[in-house]
Design a protein around this motif. Structure first.
Motif, short mmCIF file in Angstrom:
data_model
loop_
_atom_site.label_atom_id
_atom_site.label_comp_id
_atom_site.label_asym_id
_atom_site.label_seq_id
_atom_site.Cartn_x
_atom_site.Cartn_y
_atom_site.Cartn_z
N SER A 38 15.23 11.97 36.78
CA SER A 38 15.60 13.25 37.62
C SER A 38 13.93 14.10 37.71
N GLY A 296 21.56 21.36 43.47
CA GLY A 296 21.90 19.88 42.83
C GLY A 296 23.61 19.64 42.99
N TYR A 298 24.98 18.72 45.71
CA TYR A 298 24.91 17.58 46.70
C TYR A 298 23.45 16.93 46.61
N GLN A 299 23.34 15.81 46.98
CA GLN A 299 22.17 14.94 46.62
C GLN A 299 21.42 14.67 48.01
N SER A 564 16.81 14.68 46.59
CA SER A 564 17.39 15.01 45.40
C SER A 564 16.56 14.19 44.30
N GLU A 566 17.85 13.56 41.59
CA GLU A 566 18.85 12.63 41.11
C GLU A 566 19.01 11.31 41.80
N LEU A 567 18.25 11.04 42.78
CA LEU A 567 18.38 9.75 43.59
C LEU A 567 17.38 8.74 42.91
N VAL A 587 22.17 6.73 41.94
CA VAL A 587 22.15 8.19 41.40
C VAL A 587 21.86 7.96 39.79
#
Length: 589
Positions: A38, A296, A298-299, A564, A566-567, A587
Motif C-alpha cells: 500500500s 480509499g 474505492y480503488q 490506488s 491498494e492495487l 488488491v
C-alpha cells in the motif's frame, strides 16, 4: 470505440495549475516506493511497467464510475471500458496479451490454443480449443457455443449496438438472418463458420482481410450458450465463461461479480483471478467519486476517462505517486451531420472549422499537458493514417480561430449571417457539456448559433446512434470521443466513415457520410498486404475527410488517472487505449 471525457469546465487558471503540477512531478519523480504494501509507486509508474507485482489472492476489487456499462451482452457492447471489464466473465478465441504498454497489442490464444492456422490464400482460419473449457454451470464450452454467440451479431433487430466487422466480413451480402430466424434445427446455419467437432472451429472468408483475428478478439467473438440466451435481455444476466460470474446487476446503480467455481485455471493461462469479489458502483457525482477514490473507499475508476478538475489538482498536488498522466489513443471530435441543413453544404462545414477556437476547447480539457494536444488529423498519432496535414491552419495558428475565413465560408454557403443548429453532448462524461458550451460561445461570434442538448452517455447508441432520432431532435452536430477498436486504420476509421457502417441503431458514422470514394479507399487498404501501401491509402482518406470538412477532431486525449496504492499488478494497456488492464488486478486487502 466510443468513450467519454471529463465534465466540469476547467478555467484557464486551473488548467495552468494542473499543467505546472504535472510538469513539476514529471521532473521530480514523486514517490519511488514500489512494493505491494500500500505504498505509492510513483508518478507515471504504471505507463510502461507493472506496479506492485503480486500473486496474492483475496479481497474485493472496488470500482466506481460515473456511467454504467453500455451492455453486458458481448455482442452488443461498444464501450472501451466494457471491453476491458468484460474479460472477467467473457472469453474469446484470441485476446490481447496481459502485458504493459505496446506489448499488450500482441494477440494470443484465449479459448483457442493460439492464433489461427491461416490458409495460404488468407481466406480460411482454423482454431483448436483448449482442453477443459466450461460454462459457469460446469457444462463443456464447445466450438458450437462460439459459433452461436457470433451468429447473434446478425440479429440486428434484437442484438444492437456492437461492432459489425465480423458480419460485414463473413457475409457482405447479408444473406444470413441470425439465429432467431434460423430455420435449421440447431440454429447454427451460418455457412461461413464450420464446427467439424467440439474442439475445432473454422472461418471461411469470401475474401482475405488481414485484420480478421482482431475482429475475433472483440467481445462480439465471445461464445453464448444457446439455452441461456435471453435475446435483448441477455445483458441483464450474461452466462460466464470466465473466472467470475454475475452475482447481481442493477442497471445504472451497481454490479457485483463473484468467483465462478467451475472455471479452471488450467484452461486459462492469462487471467490470474486474484480478487475474491469485484464490485462496481455507479454514481453521477463526479467530484465526489474522485474524493472517495482518494479516500480509499474505492480503488479505480471503471470508466477510465480521467479525473475532474478538482480531482486532478488534489491528486497531483497531494497524491502525486498515485496518478498516471496517460496518453490515450482517443480523439475528441465534433461530427458534422451531413443530412442536417445547412451542414449538407461543405462551405458551412468549413465555416465551423475556421470559427472554432481549438485552444479554448483544449483548456476545457485541462490544457496540453493534462488534457492532450490539439488535433489536426482525423487519425490518432498511434494509428497508420495520421499525418501532419492541416488544411485549416489549426496548428499554424496554435488553435486560434480565423474569423475572417469563417465568415467567407458562410458567405459561400449562402448563410452570410450564420445559421442555427443543435449539438448533443453527454452529461455524464466530464468536460463534454462544458466543451460544447465553449464551442457554442465560439461559433456564436460568427453568427452560428448552436443549442447544447445534454444526453445520458449510456443511451447515446440509441440517440446519436440513430439517424432517425438525430433528425427528429434537430442535431447538426454531435460531440463525442473515439478510439481504435484495434490498432489499424480499419480498426479505427471504418465505423466512423464507411457508408456501409451507417446503421439505423448503434450507428457511429455520426456525420452520416456517404462517399463512395471513401468506401473504395477502405476496400483497397483492407485488401493490401503491404503495410506501407495501407498507410498511404489511409492518409488519402484522412485528407479527403478534412478537405470535405466531414468530421472535426479537436484533441488527442490525455488523462490524469487515479491508481490506488491498494492495487497490485497495475499497468496501462495500449490494447485498451491506455486504460489499466482490469483482469490482471489484485488488491492488498
Amino acid at each position: 470505440m466510443p468513450t467519454g471525457f471529463p465534465k466540469r469546465r476547467l478555467a484557464a487558471g486551473a488548467a495552468l495549475v494542473v499543467a505546472a503540477l504535472v510538469t513539476t512531478t514529471a521532473c521530480g519523480g514523486g514517490d519511488s516506493d514500489s512494493d505491494s504494501d500500500s505504498k505509492s509507486a510513483g508518478y507515471n509508474a504504471a505507463l510502461d511497467k507493472v506496479v506492485n507485482a503480486s500473486t496474492k489472492k483475496g479481497g474485493t476489487l472496488k470500482f466506481i464510475g460515473k456511467q454504467d456499462f453500455d451492455s453486458l451482452d458481448p455482442q452488443r457492447t461498444y464501450y472501451g471500458m466494457t471491453w476491458d471489464f468484460m474479460r472477467f466473465f467473457s472469453r474469446t478465441l484470441v485476446t490481447y496479451d496481459t502485458k504493459p504498454g505496446e506489448a499488450s497489442n500482441k494477440l494470443v490464444g484465449d479459448l483457442a490454443t493460439g492464433p489461427a492456422e491461416i490458409s495460404t490464400d488468407g481466406k480460411t482460419y482454423t482454431y483448436k480449443l483448449r482442453d477443459g473449457l466450461t460454462w459457469e454451470d460446469g457444462s463443456a464450452l464447445t466450438s458450437k457455443d462460439i459459433k452461436y454467440g457470433i451468429e447473434r451479431i446478425w440479429a440486428t433487430d434484437v442484438i444492437t449496438g456492437g461492432p459489425a466487422y465480423i458480419k460485414q466480413t463473413l457475409d457482405p451480402k447479408g444473406e444470413y438472418k441470425g439465429p432467431y430466424k434460423d430455420k435449421s434445427a440447431d440454429k447454427l446455419g451460418l455457412k461461413a463458420i464450420e464446427t467439424p467437432d467440439d474442439n475445432t472451429i473454422v472461418f471461411k472468408l469470401p475474401k482475405p482481410n488481414g485484420d480478421f483475428e482482431q475482429f475475433l478478439a472483440m467481445p462480439t467473438g465471445a461464445p453464448v450458450k444457446q439455452s441461456e440466451d435471453k435475446g435483448a435481455k441477455y445483458t441483464q444476466r450474461p452466462f460466464s465463461s470466465g473466472p467470475y460470474k454475475v452475482q447481481s446487476y442493477k442497471a445504472g446503480k451497481s454490479l457485483s461479480l463473484v468467483r465462478n467455481d467451475k472455471w479452471k485455471k488450467s484452461s486459462d493461462p492469462l487471467r490470474p483471478a486474484l480478487p475474491d469479489k469485484i464490485s462496481v458502483t455507479i454514481s453521477a457525482n463526479l467530484e465526489e467519486n474522485d474524493k472517495r477514490l482518494m479516500a480509499g473507499d474505492y480503488q479505480l475508476d471503471v470508466n477510465g476517462t480521467g479525473m475532474t478538475q478538482s480531482g486532478r489538482v488534489t491528486a497531483v498536488q497531494d497524491h502525486k505517486g498515485d496518478v498516471d498522466n496517460i496518453q490515450t489513443s482517443f480523439v475528441r471530435y465534433v461530427a458534422l451531420v451531413h443530412t442536417a441543413k445547412p451542414l449538407d453544404d461543405v462551405h458551412c462545414r468549413k465555416a465551423v472549422f475556421y470559427a472554432t477556437d481549438f485552444a479554448g476547447l483544449q483548456q476545457t480539457r485541462g490544457g496540453e499537458v493534462a488534457g492532450g494536444e490539439i488535433a489536426n488529423s482525423t487519425f490518432p498519432k498511434s494509428i497508420p493514417g495520421y499525418s501532419d496535414y492541416d488544411p485549416y491552419g489549426v496548428l499554424a495558428r496554435k488553435g486560434k480561430p480565423d474569423v475572417a475565413k469563417a465568415k467567407a465560408e458562410l458567405k459561400e454557403c449562402g448563410k452570410p449571417s450564420g445559421f442555427s443548429t443543435k449539438i448533443s453532448a453527454r452529461n455524464n462524461n466530464p468536460g463534454e457539456v462544458d466543451a460544447a458550451e465553449a464551442l457554442q460561445e465560439q461559433l456564436g461570434k460568427v453568427g452560428i448559433k448552436i443549442e447544447v442538448d445534454p444526453i445520458d452517455g449510456a443511451e447515446s447508441s440509441s440517440i446519436t446512434g440513430s439517424p432517425k432520432v438525430v433528425k427528429e431532435r434537430g442535431y447538426g452536430m454531435t460531440m463525442s470521443g473515439w478510439g481504435p477498436d484495434f490498432p489499424t486504420g480499419q480498426g479505427y476509421a471504418q465505423p466512423l466513415f464507411d457508408s456501409r457502417f451507417l446503421f439505423e441503431s448503434g450507428n457511429y458514422n455520426e456525420s452520416q457520410i456517404k462517399d463512395k470514394a471513401i468506401d473504395q479507399i477502405f476496400d483497397d487498404a483492407i485488401a493490401t498486404t503491404d503495410k506501407a501501401e495501407a498507410e498511404s491509402l489511409y492518409k488519402q482518406l484522412d485528407k479527403r475527410l478534412l478537405d470535405n470538412a466531414d468530421w472535426m477532431p479537436f484533441i488527442y486525449e490525455k488523462n490524469i488517472s487515479w491508481r490506488s496504492p491498494e492495487l497490485t499488478n497495475v499497468y496501462s494497456s495500449a490494447a485498451y487505449n491506455g486504460r489499466y488492464d482490469y483482469v490482471s488486478l489484485g488488491v492488498v486487502k
